[in-house]
Design an enzyme around this catalytic site. Structure first.
Site, PDB file in Angstrom:
ATOM      1  CD  GLU A  89      57.277  75.836 -50.147  1.00  0.00           C
ATOM      2  OE1 GLU A  89      57.672  75.901 -51.325  1.00  0.00           O
ATOM      3  OE2 GLU A  89      56.080  75.973 -49.823  1.00  0.00           O
ATOM      4  NE  ARG A 138      50.355  73.458 -47.119  1.00  0.00           N
ATOM      5  CZ  ARG A 138      50.373  73.035 -48.365  1.00  0.00           C
ATOM      6  NH1 ARG A 138      49.891  71.839 -48.654  1.00  0.00           N
ATOM      7  NH2 ARG A 138      50.861  73.776 -49.314  1.00  0.00           N
ATOM      8  CB  THR A 151      51.611  77.118 -45.917  1.00  0.00           C
ATOM      9  OG1 THR A 151      51.964  75.949 -46.664  1.00  0.00           O
ATOM     10  CG2 THR A 151      50.105  77.233 -45.921  1.00  0.00           C
ATOM     11  CE  LYS A 160      53.407  78.315 -54.297  1.00  0.00           C
ATOM     12  NZ  LYS A 160      53.403  77.609 -53.018  1.00  0.00           N
TER      13      LYS A 160
HETATM   14  C1  3PG Z   1      51.069  72.567 -52.292  1.00  0.00           C
HETATM   15  O1  3PG Z   1      50.145  73.324 -52.345  1.00  0.00           O
HETATM   16  O2  3PG Z   1      51.170  71.656 -51.476  1.00  0.00           O
HETATM   17  C2  3PG Z   1      52.199  72.804 -53.221  1.00  0.00           C
HETATM   18  O3  3PG Z   1      51.857  73.731 -54.170  1.00  0.00           O
HETATM   19  C3  3PG Z   1      52.663  71.521 -53.825  1.00  0.00           C
HETATM   20  O4  3PG Z   1      51.734  71.086 -54.732  1.00  0.00           O
HETATM   21  P1  3PG Z   1      51.847  69.588 -55.312  1.00  0.00           P
HETATM   22  O5  3PG Z   1      51.537  68.675 -54.162  1.00  0.00           O
HETATM   23  O6  3PG Z   1      50.834  69.557 -56.413  1.00  0.00           O
HETATM   24  O7  3PG Z   1      53.266  69.408 -55.798  1.00  0.00           O
END
Ligand code: 3PG
Length: 208
Positions: A40, A44, A68, A128
């Site tokens: 994934e 961002r 995202t 999710k």
């Molecule tokens: C995020 O928001 O970056 C993802 O949900 C991953 O979360 P994490 O960095 O806590 O694994």
């Protein structure tokens, strides 16, 4: 590809933040060689869409999705870049309308039973669970599984090597998402072998 097949392809879905385009393919290759075949790429960073296209081109065996995805615009951009699935932290009307018009599957984020029920009504039974740890962790998912056993989840947000096995042991969890095997510092230092080693450990986690 069906979203449930994508969730079943690997116990852990790495959630990636790629700052420099030159890191995209080596990072994806390290994770893939470590056994994490579903990636994934979060939208961002300015290079995220380019990274998706490049990884798809250079590592066609991997299943590459966009994270995202938050509205119609980001969904369209992710689709144009070649994403094979979309992940969103939550939903809104614009995102749902765009997803309905796309052949690419969406893994939509929910944090509560009501949100899950609304999405189920719209045809989504694979979700999710975000932000997993902050929204109640394994006790919450276990509780949701009582009245709503038809829903399958990918908990993400605060999942780590210590708590991942308890999530994966739940019958309504098909995979977990997390960024722990690709930390920002190791990517910046291009420590691909270390990332591959962490991916290997993650890929050997078992669905309970
Ligand atoms: C995020 O928001 O970056 C993802 O949900 C991953 O979360 P994490 O960095 O806590 O694994």
């Amino acid at each position: 590809m069906d979203i449930r097949d994508i969730m079943d392809a690997s116990p852990v879905m790495p959630v990636l933040v790629i700052q420099r385009i030159e890191d995209a393919v080596p990072l994806a290759t390290a994770l893939y060689n470590g056994g994490l075949t579903v990636l994934e790429i979060t939208l961002r960073t300015p290079v995220a869409l380019e990274a998706i296209a490049l990884i798809k081109e250079q590592l066609p065996e991997a299943i590459v999705g966009a994270g995202t995805v938050i509205d119609a615009q980001t969904l369209k951009a992710a689709e144009d870049a070649g994403s094979q699935f979309f992940v969103s932290p939550g939903v809104n009307d614009g995102l749902l309308a765009a997803a309905k018009n796309s052949d690419i599957p969406l893994l939509p984020g929910v944090a509560s039973p009501s949100e899950a029920m609304k999405l189920y009504e719209l045809g989504y039974s694979a979700l999710k669970f975000f932000p997993a740890e902050a929204a109640g962790g394994t006790p919450m998912l276990k509780s949701i599984g009582g009245p709503l056993p038809q829903l399958a989840f990918c908990p993400t947000g605060g999942v780590n090597p210590d708590n991942a096995p308890s999530y994966l042991a739940l019958p309504n969890v098909r995979c977990v998402g997390g960024s722990w095997m690709a930390p920002e510092k190791l990517i910046r230092e291009q420590k691909w072998a270390e990332i591959e080693a962490m991916a290997k450990v993650a890929s050997q986690l078992k669905k309970g």
